[in-house]
Design an enzyme around this catalytic site. Structure first.
Site, PDB file in Angstrom:
ATOM      1  CB  SER A  87       2.970   2.493  -0.934  1.00 14.07           C
ATOM      2  OG  SER A  87       2.135   1.467  -0.454  1.00 14.07           O
ATOM      3  CG  HIS A 194      -2.444   3.026   0.325  1.00 14.51           C
ATOM      4  ND1 HIS A 194      -1.689   3.048   1.475  1.00 14.51           N
ATOM      5  CD2 HIS A 194      -1.628   2.573  -0.659  1.00 14.51           C
ATOM      6  CE1 HIS A 194      -0.468   2.639   1.187  1.00 14.51           C
ATOM      7  NE2 HIS A 194      -0.404   2.335  -0.085  1.00 14.51           N
TER       8      HIS A 194
END
Length: 292
Positions: A87, A194
């Site tokens: 991430s 996400h």
């Protein structure tokens, strides 16, 4: 071949980097440089965590990025054959392999984190880690729900993180428990990262990222969006933009690194969260891999 891995949110803790600041003159200089760029004392937040603000997305991401990049900058052994970042860690990895400059990297992280935190406050999304079920089963249940809920982190076999709105999460987690989930843990994060809930952040970051100069990487980066080796700056940009609303394909990235020759994994993080995830990925692989 050496693979270097960089962490995302969850690896932070109060005091992270303080030992580097106090023991290494170059690290201290770099920490102070980041303070000057940002216009506030990120070191004070990292070392002291006043009012627990280190847990806020806009400070968490900055702290982890700065810690990771400084670790690389003071290292004399950083010679990667491939890199990946979980991430936020993707931005750390891109700076480490000279795709992003020091200055562009930290400001990109700051804007990304600030935009994400603002959207999280208005959207009220949440995330949960599901243990003990096959990925396809979780995907199927999420897809059937009428709300917004999707797989968001493919960490390792037996653990998949999902993101969505609170009502959808409640419904889906209830079903997953009934069909055999061994454990469900709600994550201590600001929102549903996400996932489609982050679409406003993706749109804002798209214009910012497209105006930043990305250089050719000195080694391939395995990006979250597709888990594959990427070499071209424009493709790296597009994957980085799409990462905001797409699942982190972490276990796929590690598996592809192994297929392409990775024999050791150097993990740059203040704690052991990412190291634990990587060990779980490697559990069922016969060959021994060195994790540092």
């Amino acid at each position: 071949m050496k693979a270097y891995l960089f962490p995302g949110q969850g690896s932070q803790f109060m005091g992270m980097g303080k030992d580097l600041y106090e023991s290494n003159s170059l690290a201290k200089k770099l920490f102070q440089y980041y303070n000057d760029i940002l216009g506030f004392q990120i070191t004070y937040i990292m070392f002291n965590n006043p009012n627990n603000i280190l847990e806020q997305t806009k400070y968490t991401q900055l702290a982890l990025y700065i810690y990771s990049v400084i670790q690389i900058k003071i290292s004399k052994k950083f010679k990667p054959d491939m890199v990946a970042g979980h991430s936020l860690g993707e931005l750390s990895a891109l700076t480490a392999i000279n795709v992003l400059s020091f200055e562009d990297g930290v400001m990109l992280v700051y804007k990304r984190a600030s935009i994400m935190q603002k959207i999280c406050k208005s959207s009220h999304g949440i995330m949960a880690a599901i243990f003990g079920l096959e990925d396809d089963m979780i995907e199927k249940i999420c897809k059937k729900d009428k709300g917004i809920i999707v797989p968001s982190n493919y960490n390792y076999n037996g653990q998949l993180v999902i993101s969505g709105d609170k009502q959808s999460m409640k419904r889906v987690c209830s079903i997953l428990q009934k069909i055999g989930a061994k454990k469900i843990i709600y994550l201590s994060v600001d929102g549903a990262f996400h996932s489609p809930i982050m679409e406003p952040a993706r749109k804002k970051m798209e214009s910012i990222i497209k105006n930043i100069s990305f250089q050719n990487p000195k080694c391939p980066i395995y990006q979250n969006f597709n888990g594959k080796a990427v070499y071209r700056p424009n493709e790296i940009k597009n994957n980085l933009i799409n990462q905001l609303t797409s699942a982190v394909k972490w276990k796929q990235s590690i598996q592809n690194m192994i297929l392409n020759g990775a024999s050791s994994f150097q993990i740059i993080e203040p704690g052991n969260i990412l190291k634990g995830i990587v060990k779980k990925i490697l559990t069922n692989i016969e060959k021994r891999y060195k994790i540092i």
